[in-house]
Scaffold this motif. Sequence first.
Motif, mmCIF file in Angstrom:
data_model
loop_
_atom_site.group_PDB
_atom_site.id
_atom_site.type_symbol
_atom_site.label_atom_id
_atom_site.label_comp_id
_atom_site.label_asym_id
_atom_site.label_seq_id
_atom_site.Cartn_x
_atom_site.Cartn_y
_atom_site.Cartn_z
ATOM 1 N N GLN A 1 30.849 43.832 48.078
ATOM 2 C CA GLN A 1 31.579 44.268 46.880
ATOM 3 C C GLN A 1 32.602 43.222 46.434
ATOM 4 O O GLN A 1 33.037 43.219 45.299
ATOM 5 C CB GLN A 1 32.333 45.580 47.151
ATOM 6 C CG GLN A 1 31.492 46.831 46.984
ATOM 7 C CD GLN A 1 32.309 48.097 47.251
ATOM 8 O OE1 GLN A 1 33.495 48.030 47.543
ATOM 9 N NE2 GLN A 1 31.670 49.242 47.153
ATOM 10 N N PRO B 1 32.675 39.485 46.735
ATOM 11 C CA PRO B 1 32.130 38.187 47.124
ATOM 12 C C PRO B 1 33.176 37.067 47.092
ATOM 13 O O PRO B 1 33.077 36.110 47.848
ATOM 14 C CB PRO B 1 31.033 37.942 46.089
ATOM 15 C CG PRO B 1 31.410 38.803 44.915
ATOM 16 C CD PRO B 1 32.058 40.012 45.520
ATOM 17 N N PHE B 2 34.179 37.206 46.226
ATOM 18 C CA PHE B 2 35.114 36.099 46.061
ATOM 19 C C PHE B 2 36.196 36.073 47.135
ATOM 20 O O PHE B 2 36.858 35.057 47.339
ATOM 21 C CB PHE B 2 35.747 36.135 44.673
ATOM 22 C CG PHE B 2 34.729 35.939 43.572
ATOM 23 C CD1 PHE B 2 33.507 35.317 43.829
ATOM 24 C CD2 PHE B 2 34.984 36.378 42.296
ATOM 25 C CE1 PHE B 2 32.569 35.134 42.829
ATOM 26 C CE2 PHE B 2 34.046 36.201 41.277
ATOM 27 C CZ PHE B 2 32.844 35.582 41.543
ATOM 28 N N ARG C 1 35.623 36.106 50.239
ATOM 29 C CA ARG C 1 35.145 35.152 51.239
ATOM 30 C C ARG C 1 35.564 33.733 50.854
ATOM 31 O O ARG C 1 35.990 32.946 51.693
ATOM 32 C CB ARG C 1 33.614 35.237 51.321
ATOM 33 C CG ARG C 1 32.998 34.385 52.392
ATOM 34 C CD ARG C 1 31.496 34.242 52.177
ATOM 35 N NE ARG C 1 31.222 33.586 50.902
ATOM 36 C CZ ARG C 1 30.350 34.011 49.997
ATOM 37 N NH1 ARG C 1 29.647 35.083 50.201
ATOM 38 N NH2 ARG C 1 30.200 33.349 48.858
ATOM 39 N N GLU C 2 35.457 33.433 49.558
ATOM 40 C CA GLU C 2 35.818 32.079 49.116
ATOM 41 C C GLU C 2 37.309 31.820 49.269
ATOM 42 O O GLU C 2 37.721 30.713 49.593
ATOM 43 C CB GLU C 2 35.390 31.870 47.659
ATOM 44 C CG GLU C 2 33.897 31.697 47.492
ATOM 45 C CD GLU C 2 33.307 30.665 48.440
ATOM 46 O OE1 GLU C 2 33.881 29.571 48.590
ATOM 47 O OE2 GLU C 2 32.267 30.966 49.056
ATOM 48 N N VAL C 3 38.127 32.839 49.016
ATOM 49 C CA VAL C 3 39.570 32.651 49.210
ATOM 50 C C VAL C 3 39.835 32.314 50.675
ATOM 51 O O VAL C 3 40.575 31.380 50.996
ATOM 52 C CB VAL C 3 40.374 33.896 48.788
ATOM 53 C CG1 VAL C 3 41.864 33.665 49.037
ATOM 54 C CG2 VAL C 3 40.131 34.230 47.325
ATOM 55 N N PHE D 1 40.520 41.611 43.249
ATOM 56 C CA PHE D 1 39.228 41.447 43.904
ATOM 57 C C PHE D 1 38.490 42.782 43.997
ATOM 58 O O PHE D 1 37.534 42.909 44.754
ATOM 59 C CB PHE D 1 39.419 40.809 45.275
ATOM 60 C CG PHE D 1 39.871 39.381 45.179
ATOM 61 C CD1 PHE D 1 38.946 38.358 45.048
ATOM 62 C CD2 PHE D 1 41.212 39.063 45.153
ATOM 63 C CE1 PHE D 1 39.357 37.041 44.918
ATOM 64 C CE2 PHE D 1 41.648 37.760 45.018
ATOM 65 C CZ PHE D 1 40.719 36.739 44.904
ATOM 66 N N MET E 1 37.323 44.404 41.167
ATOM 67 C CA MET E 1 36.847 44.677 39.816
ATOM 68 C C MET E 1 35.490 45.354 39.802
ATOM 69 O O MET E 1 35.143 46.031 38.835
ATOM 70 C CB MET E 1 36.865 43.401 38.971
ATOM 71 C CG MET E 1 38.260 42.791 38.766
ATOM 72 S SD MET E 1 39.628 43.971 38.500
ATOM 73 C CE MET E 1 39.152 44.719 36.939
ATOM 74 N N VAL E 2 34.707 45.208 40.881
ATOM 75 C CA VAL E 2 33.441 45.937 40.966
ATOM 76 C C VAL E 2 33.725 47.449 40.951
ATOM 77 O O VAL E 2 33.059 48.219 40.263
ATOM 78 C CB VAL E 2 32.653 45.541 42.233
ATOM 79 C CG1 VAL E 2 31.479 46.491 42.466
ATOM 80 C CG2 VAL E 2 32.157 44.099 42.130
ATOM 81 N N PHE F 1 34.509 39.138 36.462
ATOM 82 C CA PHE F 1 35.506 40.177 36.686
ATOM 83 C C PHE F 1 36.648 40.126 35.683
ATOM 84 O O PHE F 1 37.386 41.093 35.523
ATOM 85 C CB PHE F 1 36.055 40.091 38.110
ATOM 86 C CG PHE F 1 34.990 40.358 39.144
ATOM 87 C CD1 PHE F 1 33.842 41.074 38.826
ATOM 88 C CD2 PHE F 1 35.132 39.887 40.435
ATOM 89 C CE1 PHE F 1 32.859 41.323 39.774
ATOM 90 C CE2 PHE F 1 34.160 40.125 41.387
ATOM 91 C CZ PHE F 1 33.025 40.847 41.057
ATOM 92 N N GLU G 1 36.264 42.802 33.224
ATOM 93 C CA GLU G 1 36.685 44.122 33.695
ATOM 94 C C GLU G 1 38.192 44.282 33.638
ATOM 95 O O GLU G 1 38.690 45.360 33.346
ATOM 96 C CB GLU G 1 36.179 44.371 35.121
ATOM 97 C CG GLU G 1 34.688 44.638 35.191
ATOM 98 C CD GLU G 1 34.236 45.727 34.226
ATOM 99 O OE1 GLU G 1 34.902 46.768 34.145
ATOM 100 O OE2 GLU G 1 33.221 45.523 33.542
ATOM 101 N N MET H 1 36.895 31.753 41.681
ATOM 102 C CA MET H 1 36.321 31.509 43.005
ATOM 103 C C MET H 1 34.913 30.927 42.929
ATOM 104 O O MET H 1 34.466 30.283 43.873
ATOM 105 C CB MET H 1 36.361 32.784 43.856
ATOM 106 C CG MET H 1 37.773 33.304 44.150
ATOM 107 S SD MET H 1 39.045 32.055 44.485
ATOM 108 C CE MET H 1 38.426 31.322 45.995
ATOM 109 N N HIS I 1 33.604 23.817 47.560
ATOM 110 C CA HIS I 1 33.368 23.881 49.015
ATOM 111 C C HIS I 1 31.965 23.487 49.386
ATOM 112 O O HIS I 1 31.722 22.894 50.433
ATOM 113 C CB HIS I 1 33.578 25.317 49.524
ATOM 114 C CG HIS I 1 35.005 25.676 49.584
ATOM 115 N ND1 HIS I 1 35.493 26.867 49.133
ATOM 116 C CD2 HIS I 1 36.062 24.978 50.032
ATOM 117 C CE1 HIS I 1 36.788 26.880 49.296
ATOM 118 N NE2 HIS I 1 37.157 25.742 49.834
#
Lengths: 456, 456
Positions: free
Chosen positions: A171, A173-174, A176-178, A423, A425-426, B174, B177, B425, B432
């Motif tokens: 839900q 995904p971003f 993980r990037e942070v 994070f 927004m889903v 997002f 949203e 991200m 990355h």
Amino acid sequence: MSESSIPYKIYLSEDELPKAWYNLRSDMKNKPAPLLNPGTLQPMTAAELEGVFCDQLVKQELDNDTPFFEIPTEIRDFYKMYRPAPLVRAYCLEKELDTPAKIYYKFEGNNTSGSHKLNSAIAQAYYAKQQGLKGVTTETGAGQWGTALSMACGYLGLDCKVYMVKCSYEQKPFRREVMRVYGASVTPSPSETTEVGRKILKEFPGTTGSLGCAISEAVEAATSTPGYRYVLGSVLNQVLLHQSVIGLEAKTALDKYGIKPDIVIGCAGGGSNLGGLIAPFMGEKLRGEADYRIVAVEPASCPSFTRGEYRYDFCDTGMVCPLAKMYTLGSSFIPSADHAGGLRFHGMSSTLSQLYADGYMEAISVKQTDVFAAAEQFARVEGILPAPESSHAILAAMNEAKRCKETGEEKTILFGLTGTGYFDMVAYEKFHDGVMVDNVPSDEDIAKSLARLPKV
Amino acid sequence: MSESSIPYKIYLSEDELPKAWYNLRSDMKNKPAPLLNPGTLQPMTAAELEGVFCDQLVKQELDNDTPFFEIPTEIRDFYKMYRPAPLVRAYCLEKELDTPAKIYYKFEGNNTSGSHKLNSAIAQAYYAKQQGLKGVTTETGAGQWGTALSMACGYLGLDCKVYMVKCSYEQKPFRREVMRVYGASVTPSPSETTEVGRKILKEFPGTTGSLGCAISEAVEAATSTPGYRYVLGSVLNQVLLHQSVIGLEAKTALDKYGIKPDIVIGCAGGGSNLGGLIAPFMGEKLRGEADYRIVAVEPASCPSFTRGEYRYDFCDTGMVCPLAKMYTLGSSFIPSADHAGGLRFHGMSSTLSQLYADGYMEAISVKQTDVFAAAEQFARVEGILPAPESSHAILAAMNEAKRCKETGEEKTILFGLTGTGYFDMVAYEKFHDGVMVDNVPSDEDIAKSLARLPKV
């Protein structure tokens, strides 16, 4: 002090940042029950806990008597990057609700982790570093704790392995990037990388995971890797200790303006925010110096206080962790995947559980569709887009304020706004699209999960 | 004032919030060239501009002489929800770089729009509301301006239609949203909903859009719908006026501690942040009261200051807007879709263009892979995950600080940290994964685009 002189945001100066954490347990007559060794069912000793946790943190975990622990300078310096956090007078929300109530919130979202979790993350990472460890492992649900720990480890140069609850991993995904920005590795849980993960996957194929599973995996990863310890973002006594910085700052800010809240409200998953926010207020209540209504707000989909039992249970699904006495839905309880974000833990802090059992606080549960409606109304008038977790407290505070409108009472309400929803927004999208559902567990679900518990 | 007494974050009190915006143009000997009517090539009159913009904003746009405009109480009250914004002493970054330089940044990211854009959004929405309009239209690139305007309109109860550059719409799902939370409607641009959108789609099928296209669509939507006006988040004089609140606060905070920056650095797309940050410093420089190095940092993929021409051009790709004299790459220039986030505008604020032409400021361009490397290093030591736009300024500030290390100079550097990168991200992920590229336009690309310009 006249009403109009209270600013929108009360900022303390850096000098006013608390110099010590407050240990709520020191003022409790009935101490929280000790953690038990799952093999012997005897209280865990410091030596046993030191295999899992850092030595200093074990000391903090077991100490029910010392009232204050000095905050090391290095941690205070880190705190200064984002603390003191503002105490906000919700003038716009009051106007929107046309209520005589005075609403304040302590806002913990002004840092990149997006929540209060950073307060304990830096403390735990600091003690790991002090002990000369190579790294730490942890779990994360909504991702805020994992991000917070990644930030703390990135700052101190510690390795950081995060097991992220699978449904949140998907839900958000971003997130993980942070965490990658801060140098952490992130594994969706349950995973094939641990024995317990493989076992859970075999038993519950297709599971979307839970905090309980992820904890089991992170503990296994820590105890099976030399130079690593496990750290946890909620539930534990040590976490509540670190999070007391929230309440201490809030109380200092209120005291400065001569304000005494009637009601203190916090969302409750494992209890880290709630325990931190209420700490000094509960302390006064325990010492008989003042009275406050203290309200825990939990999701209807994971209602440990309001529908759980107060008994010993494992903190994790894999049953590798010590047993804690707490309000619990049973360690095999996995909340519906429809439930957005955090507050997904099956149990509750032992400290808060004891206080609740002793009648020092109340608890309510709320449905997530109501929570998101409150979140959106709040966002439009107060500007801040709140995290779903925090929005549980917003809803409860708004309901109290509406009651004040009916009764004409000018109550002062303080609630914890633990973080931002950038994070999430889903979940907001589901709410907007009208496809968000409220999945509340049946009595049978809970009874079944509780029936699996060990008899202690 | 001793060094150690400077806190990590300097917060002004709400009383110290500026009471008036500062109009930089009032101190310019060479005023920025006027907007021209594209039909007559004569300066746009107030009456002509009032068809597109709100009346009060037209007054602010055309006024080159009034030094200060009072900030209405309602706007100051809104500002209080997130301002004064902190001025941060980057102690941790200084340590990381082992530099004798003293680095300060003005952080504008502590609000839900994630950037400084809210400062002008609330002002423009306020004047639209005052005029009794039903709503406003706008374009957004990275999404920060659209979010900011949505927040301002949500707060005031105005309708808000946002045309979002298609590549950002796709890279930042997002953001849409967040705008919906605040009640806005969002259309990816170019779209089939406007005549100019349909024309652009026909001429450049598969285009990922540009700010220039989106502006054309938003202007058409405003001028063809009764009760609507168009608002713009950058480039215009009025926007720089509102954004002066950034520089005024920064200067007040520095003055309080007796600090005088040697260098002031800002990222530059259309110029809103840069123009706002430098305003009071440039004012002193123009009046001969002080000297500062003032540096604009732009992306190598959209280098209007460093590789554009200073001449009249359209502000939009559809060539429906007035002509502005500015450094421009040509209104048909569309930066590479590989370029992350904002700063994608082909031109530059007329005010800043005149100041640059007159030698009052410098400009450099930087590559995005270097920008993201700097962003990540900054995030790990300063905690804040910066927006790609802001990270252009971070990179330039870090390079200045490294030069100080070489020369031993103890320069004081101030830069603008315009916002956070939570919605960027996808770009961080590309960085990355090592798949981010630097697409710099060739001389031929720029010459071709400039050759399409009208001769004025």
